[in-house]
Design an enzyme around this catalytic site. Structure first.
Site, mmCIF file in Angstrom:
data_model
loop_
_atom_site.group_PDB
_atom_site.id
_atom_site.type_symbol
_atom_site.label_atom_id
_atom_site.label_comp_id
_atom_site.label_asym_id
_atom_site.label_seq_id
_atom_site.Cartn_x
_atom_site.Cartn_y
_atom_site.Cartn_z
ATOM 1 N N TYR A 1 71.961 71.727 58.882
ATOM 2 C CA TYR A 1 71.726 70.407 58.315
ATOM 3 C C TYR A 1 72.786 70.035 57.281
ATOM 4 C CZ TYR A 1 67.420 69.185 60.675
ATOM 5 O OH TYR A 1 66.507 68.814 61.625
ATOM 6 N N HIS B 1 67.825 62.519 65.186
ATOM 7 C CA HIS B 1 67.196 61.689 64.144
ATOM 8 C C HIS B 1 68.083 60.509 63.764
ATOM 9 C CE1 HIS B 1 64.017 64.689 63.551
ATOM 10 N NE2 HIS B 1 64.968 65.601 63.612
ATOM 11 N N ASN C 1 58.655 67.399 60.786
ATOM 12 C CA ASN C 1 58.340 66.471 61.861
ATOM 13 C C ASN C 1 56.889 66.021 61.755
ATOM 14 O OD1 ASN C 1 60.865 66.440 63.173
ATOM 15 N ND2 ASN C 1 60.363 68.252 64.379
#
Length: 487
Positions: free
Chosen positions: A341, A54, A127
């Site tokens: 993350y 990303h 997404n």
């Protein structure tokens, strides 16, 4: 028009911002020219590590407005009343490309929404597809490596991609979506978003339901043809960024309807018994016929960032960020992302990244985290530890307050390969496509697949055949048209 006088980062006025301090008009330059040194030092450090995935993204601020009452499912305060608004930040992105790559590459798109609630930040990090390529986070580094560059040639490699996919049949559902027309959306405004994973909600009575989040574009779905996507990659590689920024700047604020699929433990157990599909498997979807969409609210984007680096590049979202009235699920991919993350942002932006304005909660907060680089909100003289009384802990009666999650089975590494159905849902998706989109799918797959070995081609064709005989036949015909003998 007068300009604000230039200073150093410490606020010291700069006498001359155009000429270095030198020994005579021809130099050499003196080390004591701190303004020159500071400029060069900062310039050398202006790039933080880009995201491993990303990396290429766009962002905007907006609002979420509740339109329907879902308090029977959750005690989360942002849903407390119809009409209630919550400030949001959204970051869109491609997945596999570098920060300078084209917005129109064939790739899933990240769709990450931050809700600045009065109980803390909720990050719905998903997404533009409701499924994914893999179902276990232990395979994620391997998968992403196949989408990056060959370690020898430093080129994108169809062989790496299809070698992995052909040996990972659970990827077929997402591969079908990726090579369909939706693999190249026309900007970010004209695509749907999904939480993708199964999450949970908890109501005031402590009852849990499992949910999937959907964001349906009110602008309508619009995709690029393969040819237009390639053309724009050359003529306007920032097509999606430009489209989103200009639309908001011109007052054409994009909106998405936020919806939910909801199921109880008992409903999911019955559905799994009937279909054989694990409801927490990220490579699967919950069919709408079984779990209808329930309207929740509207997301609108109406404000562009002032500074891209500060507000978009340094935005650090994590699916671990949920608020009271929400919970996770046994989804193996979600469990991995809950760690990965936040850990990525600690490495990329820094241990105090949550103190940056785009990441900081809008509600009061208190914790014992101290020190580290750039600790601008270091807690002052407040106590930096929590003590436990000898009699035991004293819960505050706040926080998530989730009911206990029952666990099932012994600890072990379970391999479901060969026992799970990885083909029916991929075939269902294929059969939903209009005839022209099926032809586009065949051509889109045949392009990169025609560049790999016969062994990989045959292995991948076997998966298409199992999903639907017409799927395999169509890809074979497209490969033959490209000169590959696949009989």
């Amino acid at each position: 028009m007068s300009q604000t006088p230039i200073t150093t980062a410490s606020g010291i006025p700069v006498a001359d911002n155009q000429n270095s301090l030198t020994a005579g008009p021809r130099g050499p330059v003196l080390l004591q020219d701190f303004h020159l040194i500071e400029k060069l030092q900062h310039f050398n450090r202006e790039r933080i590590p880009e995201r491993v995935v990303h990396a290429k993204g766009s962002g905007a601020y907006g609002t979420f407005t509740v339109t329907h009452d879902i308090s029977k499912f959750t005690k989360a305060k942002l849903f407390a009343a119809v009409g209630k608004q919550t400030e949001t930040f959204v970051r869109f992105s491609t997945v596999g490309g570098e920060r300078g790559s084209a917005d129109t590459e064939r790739d899933p798109r990240g769709f990450a929404v931050r809700f600045y609630t009065e109980e803390g930040n909720w990050d719905l990090v998903g997404n533009n597809t409701p499924m994914f390529f893999i179902k276990d986070g232990i395979k994620f580094p391997d998968f992403i490596h196949t989408q990056k560059r060959d370690p020898q040639t430093n080129l994108k490699s169809p062989t790496m991609m299809f070698d992995f996919w052909s040996k990972t049949p659970e990827s077929l559902h997402q591969v079908t979506m990726l090579f369909s027309d939706r693999g190249t959306p026309d900007g970010y405004r004209h695509m749907d978003g999904f939480g993708s994973h199964t999450f949970s909600l908890v109501n005031a009575a402590g009852e849990r339901v499992y949910v999937k989040w959907h964001l349906k574009t009110k602008q309508g779905i619009r995709n690029l043809s393969a040819a237009d996507a390639v053309r724009l990659a050359g003529s306007d590689p920032d097509h999606a960024q430009r489209d989103l920024y200009n639309a908001i700047a011109n007052g054409d604020f994009p909106q998405w309807e936020v919806k939910l699929q909801v199921a109880t433990d008992a409903q999911l157990a019955a559905w799994e018994q009937r279909t054989g599909w694990n409801p927490f498997d990220l490579t699967k979807v919950w069919p709408h016929a079984d779990f209808p969409l329930i309207p929740v609210g509207v997301l609108e984007l109406n404000r562009n960032p002032v500074n891209y680096h500060a507000e978009v590049e340094q935005a650090a979202l994590s699916p671990a960020n949920i608020v009271p009235g929400m919970g996770y699920s046994p989804d193996k991919m979600l469990q991995a992302r809950l760690f990965a993350y936040h850990d990525a942002q600690l490495y990329r932006v820094g241990t105090n990244h949550q103190q940056l304005p785009v990441n900081a909660p809008r509600c009061p907060f208190h914790h014992q985290q101290r020190d580290g680089a750039m600790a601008v909100g270091a807690g002052g003289a407040e106590q930096n530890y929590a003590a436990t009384e000898a009699a035991g802990s004293n819960p505050q009666g706040m926080g998530h307050g989730e009911p206990a999650l029952a666990l099932n089975g012994g600890a072990g590494r379970y391999d479901g390969r060969g026992k799970e159905d990885d083909y029916t849902q991929a075939g269902n998706l294929f059969r939903l496509l209009p005839e022209q989109e099926k032809l586009n799918l065949f051509e889109n797959i045949a392009g990169p697949l025609s560049q790999v070995s016969d062994e990989i081609i045959q292995r991948q064709l076997g998966h298409f055949d199992k999903a639907d005989a017409a799927y395999g036949a169509g890809v074979r015909a497209a490969l033959k048209a490209r000169g590959r003998n696949v009989d």
